[in-house]
Scaffold this active site. Structure first.
Site, PDB file in Angstrom:
ATOM      1  N   GLU A 135     -30.186 -15.557  23.190  1.00  0.00           N
ATOM      2  CA  GLU A 135     -30.742 -16.359  22.092  1.00  0.00           C
ATOM      3  C   GLU A 135     -32.017 -15.681  21.593  1.00  0.00           C
ATOM      4  OE1 GLU A 135     -31.979 -18.521  19.283  1.00  0.00           O
ATOM      5  OE2 GLU A 135     -30.150 -19.313  20.213  1.00  0.00           O
ATOM      6  N   ASP A 138     -21.836 -18.676  19.216  1.00  0.00           N
ATOM      7  CA  ASP A 138     -22.421 -19.898  18.649  1.00  0.00           C
ATOM      8  C   ASP A 138     -23.545 -19.545  17.677  1.00  0.00           C
ATOM      9  OD1 ASP A 138     -22.607 -22.688  18.407  1.00  0.00           O
ATOM     10  OD2 ASP A 138     -24.234 -22.788  19.861  1.00  0.00           O
ATOM     11  N   TYR A 163     -21.396 -34.088  11.853  1.00  0.00           N
ATOM     12  CA  TYR A 163     -21.055 -33.241  10.703  1.00  0.00           C
ATOM     13  C   TYR A 163     -20.470 -34.056   9.550  1.00  0.00           C
ATOM     14  CZ  TYR A 163     -21.706 -28.966  13.459  1.00  0.00           C
ATOM     15  OH  TYR A 163     -22.223 -27.943  14.206  1.00  0.00           O
ATOM     16  N   GLU A 219     -17.555 -34.333   8.639  1.00  0.00           N
ATOM     17  CA  GLU A 219     -16.432 -33.606   8.046  1.00  0.00           C
ATOM     18  C   GLU A 219     -15.691 -32.910   9.189  1.00  0.00           C
ATOM     19  OE1 GLU A 219     -17.779 -30.470   5.395  1.00  0.00           O
ATOM     20  OE2 GLU A 219     -19.665 -30.325   6.469  1.00  0.00           O
ATOM     21  N   ASP A 254     -32.334 -10.245  20.522  1.00  0.00           N
ATOM     22  CA  ASP A 254     -31.325 -10.099  19.472  1.00  0.00           C
ATOM     23  C   ASP A 254     -30.019  -9.703  20.153  1.00  0.00           C
ATOM     24  OD1 ASP A 254     -29.673  -9.234  17.412  1.00  0.00           O
ATOM     25  OD2 ASP A 254     -31.268  -8.228  16.321  1.00  0.00           O
TER      26      ASP A 254
END
Length: 366
Positions: free
Chosen positions: A220, A276, A351, A353, A255
């Site tokens: 992360e 993710d 979300y 949706e 990174d």
């Protein structure tokens, strides 16, 4: 912070609109509010009446000749009394319009008001461009990292919601997302090596360490996401983000691209790679959107560190974005090695949706 309350009231009349009669009939209602009238007339296109008040509120009444009548009312979102006065005005206009149209009103549509410029922003577009209002009642966390704006907002329904640079990422209610991007309970992680790309909310890491893997490596880039989530998203991450190392996991604040390149060079391989980082881009022009270049690079590097019998999991996007999802599937056919894939449609609560998730694996060698 001062905010504006934007209310709307729409009428679809069963016959052509008599603009003059409507203006005359509504005039007294606006005058009772101390509002001054100004009318613009088009010979073939109806009327536009503007009503202004000394308190800064105003209304636009648009009367189309074919029978559509639209009212937009804007006022300060100041106090309960002001809201009640606005609702009372709208009620009076609605009743008067029904009277003037002599029951020829085919449809009346009154939407909840939109509050613009408030201290708490409750509005976000869905991936396919529809407006959603969340029941946000508190800004829990709001900071800018070197990489993005990080917000954690509280929703009465969904708990705390992580929002990165304006995009809804994950709410405490969204275990369905985490399970879907892990294979929806169909995988055995026992004794397996797992690589998570992104995942700063800690949800995936928290769920996988429960399944007794050999080792989970999470990469992360943004320490501030982790710091915010370990304090305010604990229903999602538990205590796994309290330390960057545990018995069966490590979190690298780096990174992921250099890390993937290093692992590929070393010949290191994983049973599972879980991406993710980002959803499939909404743009349908891969040659013009650098996000597609990033996505292809991550895909290729991930395949290089994935075991021959391993699996790669990632989110797609909203199920309605069929063209963008098709383009993503085309990219899967252009990787350095041949792959196959399956997809699953999942309802992620916050979300609002349906969301598509992908499983990708290398084709068996002949």
């Amino acid at each position: 912070m001062a905010a504006a309350r934007h209310s709307t009231l729409d009428f679809k009349l069963g016959a052509k609109a008599d603009g003059e009669a409507i203006l005359k009939g509504l005039q007294s209602i606006f005058q009772e509010q101390g509002m001054t009238e100004s009318v613009h007339t088009w010979q073939d296109h109806g009327y536009l009446a503007t009503y202004t008040n000394k308190n800064g509120s105003f209304a636009n009444l648009r009367i189309y000749p074919h029978g559509l009548v639209l009212l937009d009312l804007q006022s300060y979102d100041s106090d309960v009394q002001g809201k009640q006065e606005t609702d009372s005005l709208l009620n009076k206009i609605e009743e008067k319009m029904k009277e003037l149209s002599q029951d020829s009103t085919g449809r009346v549509k009154r939407l909840p008001p939109i509050v613009r410029g408030g201290a708490i922003d409750r509005y976000w577009p869905t991936a396919d461009g529809r407006l959603v209002e969340y029941d946000i009642d508190e800004v829990v966390y709001d900071e800018d990292s070197p990489y993005q704006n990080i917000k954690i907002l509280h929703s009465k329904q969904f708990g705390n919601i992580l929002i990165l640079s304006g995009d809804v990422n994950l709410a405490e209610s969204d275990l369905a997302y985490t399970r879907a991007i892990m294979g929806s309970g169909k995988e055995d992680y026992t004794g397996k090596d797992v690589l998570i790309l992104g995942g700063g909310d800690g949800g995936i890491l928290c769920e996988i360490v429960k399944l007794k893997p050999k080792m989970v490596t999470m990469v992360e880039i943004d320490q501030m996401v982790i710091d915010g989530c370990k304090k305010y998203m604990r229903r999602t991450c538990g205590d796994v983000l309290d330390n960057l190392r545990g018995d069966c996991y490590q979190v690298l604040i780096e990174d992921c691209i250099p890390v993937l390149k290093m692992y590929a060079k070393e010949g290191r391989e994983f049973d599972y790679v879980i991406n993710d980082l980002t959803a499939v881009p909404i743009s349908t022009s891969p040659e013009e959107d650098s996000t597609w270049d990033f996505l292809r690079l991550i895909l290729d590097l991930s395949m290089k560190v994935l075991k021959q019998d391993g699996k790669y999991f990632t989110q797609g996007n909203c199920v309605n974005l069929t063209e963008a999802l098709s383009l993503y599937e085309e990219q899967l056919g252009r990787l350095y090695c041949p792959v196959e894939f399956s997809k699953e449609i999942v309802c992620v609560p916050s979300y609002l949706e349906l969301w598509v998730f992908y499983t990708v694996w290398k084709k068996a060698k002949p």
